[in-house]
Design a protein around this motif. Structure first.
Motif, short mmCIF file in Angstrom:
data_model
loop_
_atom_site.label_atom_id
_atom_site.label_comp_id
_atom_site.label_asym_id
_atom_site.label_seq_id
_atom_site.Cartn_x
_atom_site.Cartn_y
_atom_site.Cartn_z
N ILE A 104 -27.55 49.79 12.42
CA ILE A 104 -28.97 49.45 11.72
C ILE A 104 -28.65 48.78 10.46
O ILE A 104 -27.78 49.27 9.56
CB ILE A 104 -29.66 50.64 11.26
CG1 ILE A 104 -29.75 51.55 12.59
CG2 ILE A 104 -31.03 50.38 11.03
CD1 ILE A 104 -30.58 51.09 13.65
N ALA A 107 -30.25 48.76 5.53
CA ALA A 107 -30.83 49.92 5.10
C ALA A 107 -30.49 50.15 3.63
O ALA A 107 -29.49 49.46 2.97
CB ALA A 107 -30.00 51.08 5.77
N PRO A 108 -31.22 51.15 3.01
CA PRO A 108 -32.41 51.86 3.37
C PRO A 108 -33.52 50.97 2.85
O PRO A 108 -34.15 51.51 1.73
CB PRO A 108 -32.09 53.06 2.77
CG PRO A 108 -31.42 52.96 1.50
CD PRO A 108 -30.80 51.76 1.56
N SER A 112 -35.43 53.28 7.00
CA SER A 112 -34.04 53.95 7.54
C SER A 112 -34.05 55.23 7.74
O SER A 112 -33.49 55.81 8.48
CB SER A 112 -32.91 53.22 6.71
OG SER A 112 -32.83 51.89 6.79
N ALA A 116 -33.25 57.16 10.88
CA ALA A 116 -32.21 58.21 11.14
C ALA A 116 -32.65 59.49 11.63
O ALA A 116 -32.05 60.27 12.39
CB ALA A 116 -31.43 58.54 9.76
N PHE A 128 -25.38 52.76 9.49
CA PHE A 128 -26.46 52.33 9.02
C PHE A 128 -25.67 51.44 7.89
O PHE A 128 -25.07 51.84 6.94
CB PHE A 128 -27.27 53.37 8.24
CG PHE A 128 -28.33 53.94 8.98
CD1 PHE A 128 -29.54 53.57 8.96
CD2 PHE A 128 -27.88 55.01 10.21
CE1 PHE A 128 -30.39 54.30 9.71
CE2 PHE A 128 -28.90 55.55 10.92
CZ PHE A 128 -30.16 55.07 10.93
N VAL A 130 -25.73 49.27 4.57
CA VAL A 130 -26.57 49.34 3.47
C VAL A 130 -26.29 48.05 2.55
O VAL A 130 -25.35 47.57 2.59
CB VAL A 130 -26.53 50.76 2.57
CG1 VAL A 130 -26.80 52.01 3.58
CG2 VAL A 130 -25.05 50.70 2.10
N GLN A 143 -32.77 58.45 0.02
CA GLN A 143 -32.88 57.75 1.35
C GLN A 143 -31.48 57.91 1.84
O GLN A 143 -31.28 58.47 2.97
CB GLN A 143 -33.66 56.56 1.59
CG GLN A 143 -35.27 56.56 1.55
CD GLN A 143 -35.81 55.32 2.01
OE1 GLN A 143 -35.65 55.09 3.26
NE2 GLN A 143 -36.72 54.92 1.18
N ILE A 147 -29.73 59.90 4.88
CA ILE A 147 -29.19 59.51 6.05
C ILE A 147 -27.74 60.09 6.24
O ILE A 147 -27.38 60.42 7.30
CB ILE A 147 -29.36 58.00 5.94
CG1 ILE A 147 -30.63 57.38 6.06
CG2 ILE A 147 -28.23 57.23 7.17
CD1 ILE A 147 -30.39 56.20 5.53
N HIS A 254 -32.38 46.22 12.88
CA HIS A 254 -32.44 46.23 11.47
C HIS A 254 -33.62 47.32 10.96
O HIS A 254 -34.38 47.85 11.96
CB HIS A 254 -33.10 44.80 11.01
CG HIS A 254 -32.16 43.88 11.20
ND1 HIS A 254 -31.79 43.29 12.45
CD2 HIS A 254 -31.32 43.12 10.09
CE1 HIS A 254 -30.78 42.29 12.27
NE2 HIS A 254 -30.57 42.16 11.14
N ASP A 255 -33.79 47.53 9.83
CA ASP A 255 -34.85 48.40 9.21
C ASP A 255 -36.05 47.58 8.93
O ASP A 255 -36.43 46.71 8.41
CB ASP A 255 -34.52 48.56 7.69
CG ASP A 255 -35.27 49.67 6.75
OD1 ASP A 255 -36.51 49.34 7.07
OD2 ASP A 255 -34.92 50.39 6.06
N LYS A 260 -38.50 50.59 14.20
CA LYS A 260 -38.31 52.08 14.33
C LYS A 260 -39.50 52.55 15.69
O LYS A 260 -38.94 53.66 16.03
CB LYS A 260 -38.90 52.40 12.88
CG LYS A 260 -39.28 53.94 12.74
CD LYS A 260 -40.08 54.35 11.64
CE LYS A 260 -41.45 54.09 12.24
NZ LYS A 260 -42.62 54.25 11.13
#
Length: 284
Positions: A104, A107-108, A112, A116, A128, A130, A143, A147, A254-255, A260
């Motif tokens: 992913i 993030a975040p 995210s 998670a 993830f 970031v 966040q 995670i 992706h976020d 999601k």
């Protein structure tokens, strides 16, 4: 004269008797003192032996505990997979080869932490990746901490998501190393994996990644940034039915809100095809 001799003899006799009595008393005292000294020495030696035995016992116990802890850590993190040159996940020895890696990016940003939690409920691992500009607020840091505490691997996706090929060497160093420092400050651990924004790596970034003891990766396929797939149903279908799907595939997401919403169905769809979601902690 006789009286004098008698007195003298009595004096001598008394003196001898006194000497004999005193000598006997001194000998007895000497023997007593020697006995006491021996007893004291034996007591000290016994106490010392006991202390040494206790210390040795503690040392042995501690060594056993340390050995067990080391073996537990080794068992928990013993690598079963490694990254191939095409960024797929390849088994080491007899590990299951029919696996996919979920990643992913960005993030975040907004979703995210929710993603998670969805993955945690499904017992599905992921990395993830970031960006530093999402970690400038307390909310972003919280966040990231959430995670991480859910058990997910945290990767480096640069501080500002800039195209590294447009930056100077010093700027590239800052993009990567500053984010490592920031992530470590928040979760107490530096990232093991690096993904360059847009998949654009440079000779400089590869060198920095190596110096930071990280591995860089791109991906096998991803669609949530491609026109026509930026909605839940279409994304779910292509991620499960993509022609690029194969053992070891490195899946990019992706976020995003629609990603999601698609995430649980993507995981279930992959599992229905007998793909195992690999735990990133098992990657060398």
């Amino acid at each position: 004269m006789n009286r004098t001799r008698m007195i003298f003899c009595m004096f001598i006799l008394a003196l001898v008797t006194a000497c004999n009595d005193n000598g006997q008393t001194i000998d007895e005292l000497d023997e007593d003192n020697e006995d006491e000294e021996i007893d004291e020495e034996e007591k000290e030696m016994k106490e010392k032996r006991n202390e040494e035995e206790i210390d040795e016992g503690k040392t042995d116990h501690e060594e056993i505990d340390e050995q067990n802890e080391t073996e537990e850590v080794a068992d928990q993190f013993d690598p079963m997979y490694e990254l191939a040159e095409d960024h797929t996940v390849q088994p080491i020895d007899d590990a299951n080869e029919k696996v996919v890696l979920l990643t992913i990016d960005d993030a975040p940003d907004s979703y995210s932490a929710e993603m998670a939690n969805i993955l945690a409920d499904l017992d599905a691992g992921a990395i993830f990746f970031v960006n530093g500009h999402f970690l400038q607020s307390e909310e972003g840091k919280a966040q990231l901490q959430e995670i991480y505490e859910l058990g997910f691997e945290i990767g480096n996706h640069t501080m500002t998501h800039a195209n590294l090929s447009d930056l100077t060497e010093e700027e590239q160093i800052d993009e990567i190393v500053e984010l490592n420092d920031l992530v470590e400050e928040i979760i107490g651990e530096r990232p093991r994996f690096f993904r360059a924004p847009f998949g654009v790596n440079t000779d400089v970034s590869k060198r920095i990644v190596e110096e930071e003891n990280m591995q860089w990766m791109n991906w096998t396929y991803g669609y949530d940034f491609v026109e026509g797939y930026m909605e839940t149903d279409a994304l779910t279908e292509i991620m499960v039915e993509a022609p690029e799907l194969r053992s070891g595939a490195n899946l990019l997401m992706h976020d995003r809100e629609f990603t999601k919403e698609a995430l649980a169905d993507i995981v279930e769809g992959l599992r229905e095809k007998d793909y195992e979601i690999v735990d990133p902690s098992l990657i060398k």
